[in-house]
Design an enzyme around this catalytic site. Structure first.
Site, PDB file in Angstrom:
ATOM      1  N   ASN A 153       0.393   0.449  -1.960  1.00  0.00           N
ATOM      2  CA  ASN A 153      -0.469   0.249  -0.683  1.00  0.00           C
ATOM      3  C   ASN A 153      -0.987  -1.054  -0.700  1.00  0.00           C
ATOM      4  OD1 ASN A 153      -0.369   3.056   0.135  1.00  0.00           O
ATOM      5  ND2 ASN A 153      -1.972   3.674  -1.496  1.00  0.00           N
ATOM      6  N   HIS A 166      -0.560  -4.368  -7.484  1.00  0.00           N
ATOM      7  CA  HIS A 166      -0.336  -3.089  -8.393  1.00  0.00           C
ATOM      8  C   HIS A 166       0.376  -2.076  -7.289  1.00  0.00           C
ATOM      9  CE1 HIS A 166      -4.103  -1.756  -6.432  1.00  0.00           C
ATOM     10  NE2 HIS A 166      -3.642  -0.825  -6.609  1.00  0.00           N
ATOM     11  N   GLN A 168       1.536   2.302  -7.307  1.00  0.00           N
ATOM     12  CA  GLN A 168       1.235   3.799  -8.107  1.00  0.00           C
ATOM     13  C   GLN A 168       2.521   4.364  -8.252  1.00  0.00           C
ATOM     14  OE1 GLN A 168      -2.281   5.801  -7.259  1.00  0.00           O
ATOM     15  NE2 GLN A 168      -2.768   4.339  -5.637  1.00  0.00           N
ATOM     16  N   HIS A 281      12.712   5.985  -2.075  1.00  0.00           N
ATOM     17  CA  HIS A 281      13.407   7.283  -2.036  1.00  0.00           C
ATOM     18  C   HIS A 281      14.553   7.214  -2.548  1.00  0.00           C
ATOM     19  CE1 HIS A 281      10.622   8.738   1.465  1.00  0.00           C
ATOM     20  NE2 HIS A 281      10.106   8.764   0.460  1.00  0.00           N
ATOM     21  N   GLU A 320       0.008  10.780  18.849  1.00  0.00           N
ATOM     22  CA  GLU A 320       0.745  10.643  18.005  1.00  0.00           C
ATOM     23  C   GLU A 320       0.628  11.894  16.938  1.00  0.00           C
ATOM     24  OE1 GLU A 320      -0.630   8.025  19.193  1.00  0.00           O
ATOM     25  OE2 GLU A 320       0.629   6.554  19.523  1.00  0.00           O
TER      26      GLU A 320
HETATM   27  O1  LIG Z   1      -4.127   4.706  25.524  1.00  0.00           O
HETATM   28  P1  LIG Z   1      -5.273   3.943  24.196  1.00  0.00           P
HETATM   29  O2  LIG Z   1      -6.675   4.708  24.325  1.00  0.00           O
HETATM   30  O3  LIG Z   1      -5.512   2.503  24.610  1.00  0.00           O
HETATM   31  O4  LIG Z   1      -4.545   3.797  22.793  1.00  0.00           O
HETATM   32  C1  LIG Z   1      -4.837   4.658  22.000  1.00  0.00           C
HETATM   33  O5  LIG Z   1      -4.399   6.008  22.144  1.00  0.00           O
HETATM   34  C2  LIG Z   1      -2.805   6.040  22.065  1.00  0.00           C
HETATM   35  C3  LIG Z   1      -2.287   7.328  22.188  1.00  0.00           C
HETATM   36  O6  LIG Z   1      -2.837   8.217  20.986  1.00  0.00           O
HETATM   37  C4  LIG Z   1      -2.372   5.217  20.957  1.00  0.00           C
HETATM   38  O7  LIG Z   1      -0.837   5.222  21.267  1.00  0.00           O
HETATM   39  C5  LIG Z   1      -2.794   3.995  20.859  1.00  0.00           C
HETATM   40  O8  LIG Z   1      -2.414   3.349  19.661  1.00  0.00           O
HETATM   41  C6  LIG Z   1      -4.284   3.927  20.730  1.00  0.00           C
HETATM   42  O9  LIG Z   1      -5.058   2.827  20.612  1.00  0.00           O
HETATM   43  O1  LIG Z   2      -5.293   6.126  -5.175  1.00  0.00           O
HETATM   44  P1  LIG Z   2      -5.950   5.127  -4.403  1.00  0.00           P
HETATM   45  O2  LIG Z   2      -5.278   3.604  -4.381  1.00  0.00           O
HETATM   46  O3  LIG Z   2      -7.591   4.889  -4.833  1.00  0.00           O
HETATM   47  O4  LIG Z   2      -6.198   5.783  -3.046  1.00  0.00           O
HETATM   48  C1  LIG Z   2      -5.270   5.349  -2.067  1.00  0.00           C
HETATM   49  O5  LIG Z   2      -3.976   5.962  -2.103  1.00  0.00           O
HETATM   50  C2  LIG Z   2      -3.728   7.356  -2.138  1.00  0.00           C
HETATM   51  C3  LIG Z   2      -2.309   7.840  -2.351  1.00  0.00           C
HETATM   52  O6  LIG Z   2      -1.697   7.308  -1.098  1.00  0.00           O
HETATM   53  C4  LIG Z   2      -4.583   7.950  -1.092  1.00  0.00           C
HETATM   54  O7  LIG Z   2      -4.501   9.522  -1.253  1.00  0.00           O
HETATM   55  C5  LIG Z   2      -5.931   7.515  -0.852  1.00  0.00           C
HETATM   56  O8  LIG Z   2      -6.464   8.165   0.154  1.00  0.00           O
HETATM   57  C6  LIG Z   2      -5.954   5.900  -0.998  1.00  0.00           C
HETATM   58  O9  LIG Z   2      -7.458   5.399  -0.641  1.00  0.00           O
END
Ligand SMILES: O=P(O)(O)O[C@H]1O[C@H](CO)[C@@H](O)[C@H](O)[C@H]1O
Ligand SMILES: O=P(O)(O)O[C@H]1O[C@H](CO)[C@@H](O)[C@H](O)[C@H]1O
Lengths: 351, 351
Positions: A153, A166, A168, A281, A320
């Protein structure tokens, strides 16, 4: 109306690796954005901070002191989501209330002793060391665990709470959802077409070229035909490789090189340290090491959230989450944009 | 070691509606958070702003002027991801490069003329008017389109770019991924168990009680056994209902009431206007109106991102994107917390 053009006319594209669809509505990128803007990443990260638990010589949450490490450094996650010894949940009393045992280990891997570096700013030798450490952990944890998920991340936007470079590694006693899905689709493709899906896909993309971002003798990076995130990419070997630990010496060098080229382009896109979540993967391990893995092809996914600038991201929200992923520019447009960017990092350009 | 306790010992839970799993690691909530904090929502939204395209009397992007509406107000999205007349993509020349036609319409629905209100602060009659408008649009667009996705993105954190209370309605010529998935799993359940999955599930949760948040004669809200977001909920009717437009008068009133109670609890949790994406799933429409829909049960999903406070969210990133969703408190803990919150809005409490 008129003749179909992908950059003008909404359409759906099939993702054969996840067996689902993405809605491509490229004309949407024209709409103005008045919503949330993100904070750009801090520019003033100290190279060494004794209070940062990822730094050499710092004290971690459990009281342990990090060694004065000089390359990569692997240690157990102090707040692991998976532990080796959790007891089994009892038998489910109803088919709608099913629980299963989940065991594993979570490790953290520092890429470098310095907190103010990121992969695209590291040397090829330093990136190569990261690749070797990945392959080693994948083999070591994969000796017993069926799935070893290596992921990074990068950036606060992607939930990363520490700027120190880093990743994980979470190894689990079960195949997670995504592993299960890709196992099924790749198996089906091999059965039906007698060639591993992603090997065939890489060959096709090398010929078609329009979604290529970077390539070398062993690897290619494409914005996949079915990408959901704006600048999502897929990193693929050209030969059939099941797992990270199967990579030859020369393939590890060329992987370091193509990763560096991709990540420099990513940073150059909006002249910012580009946030993303990425991960590897490969074929399942542990008990699966004995099984036929010809359908599996090693690959890395990069999922970066930015859409328009260093501070405007794509939100995967209402439609989405409840219906289907939707993207605002075509994969071909994204690939073109990435392809045309320089391969020298904007911070290292001589004026 | 020792006896299994869900709040102490990590385990996986099966989601029968999506046919996948979530990793529950409740002990993780103990880890300190030093990552990104979110901006709380603005407190000073003007009730009427002539520059806000959602307000009565304001001019929209296409030059049209909104009427002086007094209740709900529906208009076409000025930047629609789906349009009714996109041409067909040509035939795919390869099984790994498949595109399909996608047609539809996108509408926006304002809930109320005032920009400084949200659903939990509206009267029952005002919420009832929103429900009627939803049912009307679902029926109208559902006359021809197979899927009508009603969804609300609430709060900047959920990609909502306008504080005015509103939702969106996207109708499509295809069944989106999530619709397809829930159609398959519900159909299979009816075949195997002779009862609609979510009808049986609601009955079970009404008996078990530990995941209940609010209930009344016609509806219940639970943190589902398989919830992925920290305070995710599922709103379910007690009788078998296929679609929003099938709701009786009294069921619409009791829906307004249970929505108000849930949303007030949500706002009270961290004393902030609670962000979420929510949406309705009912039996497919258009050509599917002629088909047997006994396996389908109407329901709404609420997906709120906050985890610890008004400014600390759950990030669904690396492991979640590449492997499997992971949650940091049990659904039972989340339900308990929501259940125990007052049903008077913190902004309307008399001191
Ligand atoms: O249509 P809006 O409100 O501008 O856009 C928002 O909702 C959409 C539908 O979930 C998403 O695709 C967009 O990324 C989000 O910003
Ligand atoms: O383990 P971290 O870096 O503190 O945590 C981050 O990565 C994890 C794994 O994707 C997620 O579950 C956490 O929500 C995110 O904040």
């Amino acid at each position: 109306g008129g003749r179909f053009r992908a950059s003008e006319h909404q359409h759906a594209r099939y993702n054969p690796l996840r067996d689902d669809w993405v809605l491509v509505s490229a004309h949407r990128v024209k709409r103005p954005w008045q919503g949330q803007v993100e904070k750009p990443p801090p520019e003033d990260v100290p190279r060494w901070d004794p209070k940062n638990p990822l730094c050499p010589g710092a004290t971690r949450a459990n009281g342990e002191v990090n060694p004065q490490y000089e390359g990569t450094f692997v240690f157990p996650n102090d707040f692991p989501a998976l532990q080796p010894d959790a007891p089994e949940p009892g038998d489910s009393d109803h088919p709608l209330f099913r629980a299963a045992a989940a065991r594993g280990v979570c490790k953290v891997m520092c890429f470098h002793p310095w907190s103010d570096l990121t992969l695209p700013l590291m040397s090829l030798a330093e990136i190569r060391a990261v690749i070797d450490a990945w392959a080693e952990l994948a083999a070591e944890l994969g000796a017993s665990y069926p799935w070893v998920q290596i992921f990074e991340n990068k950036g606060a936007m992607m939930g990363c709470s520490n700027p120190h470079p880093h990743c994980q590694v979470w190894a689990s006693s079960f195949l997670p959802n995504e592993a299960h899905l890709e196992d099924r689709t790749q198996r089906q493709h091999l059965t039906q077409h007698s060639v591993p899906m992603l090997l065939e896909y890489a060959e096709q993309e090398a010929l078609r070229k329009e979604r290529l971002v970077v390539e070398n003798a062993d690897w290619l990076v494409v914005v996949p035909y079915w990408a959901t995130w704006p600048y999502q990419t897929l990193l693929l070997p050209r030969r059939h490789v099941c797992r990270l630990q199967d990579l030859r010496e020369d393939e590890r060098d060329s992987l370091a090189s193509i990763m560096q080229r991709l990540l420099i382009k990513y940073d150059n896109l909006f002249e910012v340290s580009f946030p993303y979540s990425m991960g590897w993967h490969g074929a399942p391990t542990g008990p699966y090491l004995e099984e036929d893995c010809r359908h599996w092809q090693l690959h890395a996914h990069y999922y970066p959230p930015l859409l328009r600038s260093a501070t405007v991201r794509k939100f995967m929200v209402g439609y989405e989450m409840l219906a289907q992923a939707q993207r605002d520019l075509t994969p071909e447009q994204a690939a073109e944009r990435l392809r045309s960017l320089p391969e020298v990092h904007y911070k290292q350009r001589t004026k």
